[in-house]
Enzyme design. Structure first.
Site, short mmCIF file in Angstrom:
data_model
loop_
_atom_site.label_atom_id
_atom_site.label_comp_id
_atom_site.label_asym_id
_atom_site.label_seq_id
_atom_site.Cartn_x
_atom_site.Cartn_y
_atom_site.Cartn_z
N ASP A 191 0.84 -1.20 0.00
CA ASP A 191 0.00 0.00 0.00
C ASP A 191 0.88 1.25 0.00
OD1 ASP A 191 -3.29 0.26 1.16
OD2 ASP A 191 -2.05 2.03 0.80
N SER A 210 -16.49 -2.42 -9.89
CA SER A 210 -17.54 -1.57 -9.30
C SER A 210 -18.78 -1.57 -10.17
CB SER A 210 -17.01 -0.14 -9.17
OG SER A 210 -18.07 0.74 -8.86
N TYR A 242 -13.83 7.44 -13.72
CA TYR A 242 -13.59 6.35 -12.76
C TYR A 242 -14.16 5.03 -13.30
CZ TYR A 242 -14.52 3.30 -8.81
OH TYR A 242 -14.61 2.19 -8.01
N LYS A 291 -12.28 1.39 -14.50
CA LYS A 291 -12.65 0.05 -13.99
C LYS A 291 -13.00 -0.87 -15.16
CE LYS A 291 -12.19 0.35 -9.51
NZ LYS A 291 -11.26 -0.50 -8.76
C1 WQD Z 1 -25.65 7.18 -2.93
C2 WQD Z 1 -26.97 7.94 -3.02
C3 WQD Z 1 -26.75 10.04 -4.18
C4 WQD Z 1 -24.18 11.88 -1.13
C5 WQD Z 1 -20.50 5.79 -5.65
C6 WQD Z 1 -19.58 5.44 -6.76
C7 WQD Z 1 -19.43 3.95 -6.85
C8 WQD Z 1 -19.01 3.38 -5.51
C9 WQD Z 1 -19.94 3.83 -4.40
C10 WQD Z 1 -16.63 3.08 -5.70
C11 WQD Z 1 -27.18 8.59 -4.39
C12 WQD Z 1 -27.14 10.26 -2.72
C13 WQD Z 1 -24.95 10.98 -1.85
C14 WQD Z 1 -24.77 13.03 -0.56
C15 WQD Z 1 -26.90 12.35 -1.45
N1 WQD Z 1 -17.68 3.77 -5.22
N2 WQD Z 1 -26.29 11.23 -2.00
N3 WQD Z 1 -26.12 13.23 -0.74
O1 WQD Z 1 -23.07 7.40 -6.25
O2 WQD Z 1 -24.24 5.21 -5.71
O3 WQD Z 1 -21.78 5.25 -5.91
O4 WQD Z 1 -19.99 5.26 -4.45
O5 WQD Z 1 -16.63 2.06 -6.30
O6 WQD Z 1 -18.48 3.67 -7.81
O7 WQD Z 1 -20.18 5.88 -7.96
O8 WQD Z 1 -22.85 6.32 -3.96
O9 WQD Z 1 -22.92 7.24 -1.70
O10 WQD Z 1 -22.22 8.77 -3.60
O11 WQD Z 1 -24.62 8.06 -3.39
O12 WQD Z 1 -28.12 12.57 -1.59
O13 WQD Z 1 -24.12 13.88 0.11
O14 WQD Z 1 -26.95 9.01 -2.09
O15 WQD Z 1 -27.46 10.93 -5.03
O16 WQD Z 1 -28.58 8.54 -4.68
P1 WQD Z 1 -23.07 6.11 -5.54
P2 WQD Z 1 -23.09 7.65 -3.11
#
Ligand code: WQD
Length: 359
Positions: free
Chosen positions: A32, A131, A155, A159
């Site tokens: 790491d 992912s 991103y 992947k």
């Molecule tokens: C989840 C939901 C947002 C933040 C991402 C990456 C994916 C993986 C996981 C790496 C959505 C909503 C979020 C906030 C919100 N990572 N939200 N307010 O986008 O599904 O996936 O993280 O592999 O690759 O794309 O996860 O947690 O960002 O969002 O309303 O402050 O929460 O719109 O509906 P996501 P997330």
């Protein structure tokens, strides 16, 4: 006891997977660069598994973009690794949009160097951290592994590119001889695990998710609002075509995910060379507001929020069809949303500043 190299093992999913593999009796080298992971997480893993002071977990600091660093990881004197798990990469969607070359360098260039080092040192068994982001905007829910790979951000493109690299490698005969060397027997055993939304923490509250700076992801943000470290949550969109208007995602407890990696290794070790692609999700979707309410119940804290505009690149709904993982591994996600919230809160409460806290 197998010898496993864990690239990126000091990160959130990596550290929890190290714990599960040590508990299963395996011997690990963690490689790491600590750019996002913490050495403290590995000390906690040793403490939790009673392996501190033993030779069951070694740590090699280095960067997967540097072949000389990688050669150090393969030169531990333990002989050939029985497998590599590859967590080492960058994973912030928003950052990838602003810094695509960094993401291509680390996630794709780094993977290429790691695979070359594996081939050079005679290790042909790999579990790759992919992912659900590779699916982009899904056409149907739940999403099967056969769904189109159409990423919509850098991103996700990186992947998908590594997934393609692994498919080409699996299709090669796996007996490529190094320059002038003897051809090696055996093909590549490769698993591409498509994680949905990993959240929560080990039930001890001693290891967990430790985002650097303001969290991009919902769970850690909600957790920091519950703690009082951030004032309010911004809910990205209240007008999605979902029952309560907020986005729905497939959250999976990080311990279920870690156990899925052990089950995957056991399948790869016990089956002929193959390319295995699996969704690792719970198969259950929860909306943003359902997560907020569940977290309030688990923490007994308020999570104030504002409904704001949608976030660019978001989908309304993303949930895994993880029936293939059940069929191929006998694995499924056992822990529910309340457990995810309770365990995530136990970690956050004891570690207001993550591993920089006393804890
Ligand atoms: C989840 C939901 C947002 C933040 C991402 C990456 C994916 C993986 C996981 C790496 C959505 C909503 C979020 C906030 C919100 N990572 N939200 N307010 O986008 O599904 O996936 O993280 O592999 O690759 O794309 O996860 O947690 O960002 O969002 O309303 O402050 O929460 O719109 O509906 P996501 P997330």
């Amino acid at each position: 006891m197998a010898k496993v190299l864990i690239a990126g093992g000091a990160g959130f999913i990596g550290s929890h997977t190290c714990l599960v593999l040590l508990e299963a009796g395996h011997q690990l080298v963690v490689f790491d660069n600590f750019s996002t992971g913490s050495p403290e997480s590995l000390r906690r893993v040793q403490e939790l598994t009673g392996t501190a002071g033993s030779d069951r977990l070694r740590v090699v600091e280095g960067d997967i973009r540097r072949p000389l660093d990688l050669s150090k990881a393969f030169a531990t004197g333990w002989g050939r690794f029985d497998a590599v798990i590859h967590f080492a990469g960058l994973k912030a969607v928003a950052q990838s949009v602003h810094e695509p070359l960094l993401y291509w360098d680390v996630n794709v260039g780094g993977s290429q160097h790691l695979l070359a080092a594996m081939a050079e040192h005679g290790c042909h068994t790999l579990v790759f951290s992919s992912s659900a982001t590779v699916y982009g905007l899904p056409e149907r829910i739940p999403i099967p592994e056969t769904a189109a790979v159409l990423p919509i951000n850098p991103y996700g493109h990186t992947k998908a590119a590594v997934e393609r690299m692994l498919a080409d490698l699996a299709a090669s005969d796996g007996r490529q001889a190094p320059e002038g060397g003897e051809p090696r027997s055996g093909g590549w055993r490769i698993a591409r695990l498509r994680y949905f939304n990993p959240v929560g923490a080990h039930s001890s509250g001693r290891i967990g998710e430790d985002p650097q700076g303001p969290p991009d992801n919902l769970f850690p943000y909600v957790s920091q609002v519950a703690l009082g470290r951030r004032p309010r949550l911004q809910v990205f969109g209240g007008d999605w075509p979902t029952p309560d208007g907020t986005g729905i995602r497939d959250y999976i407890h990080v311990m279920d995910l870690a156990e899925g990696h052990l089950a995957t290794l056991e399948a790869l070790w016990n089956e002929p060379p193959q390319l295995l692609t699996l969704n690792l999700g719970s198969g259950r979707g929860y909306s943003v507001l359902e997560v907020v309410r569940a977290f309030e119940r688990a923490s007994d804290r308020m999570v104030p929020f504002d409904l704001v505009a949608r976030r660019a690149g978001d989908a309304a709904h993303s949930v895994a069809d993880s029936s293939e993982a059940l069929r191929r591994l006998g694995w499924w996600a056992r822990r529910d949303l309340s457990q995810m919230c309770a365990d995530g809160w136990a970690w956050q409460q004891r570690h207001p500043q993550g591993y920089r806290s006393a804890g």
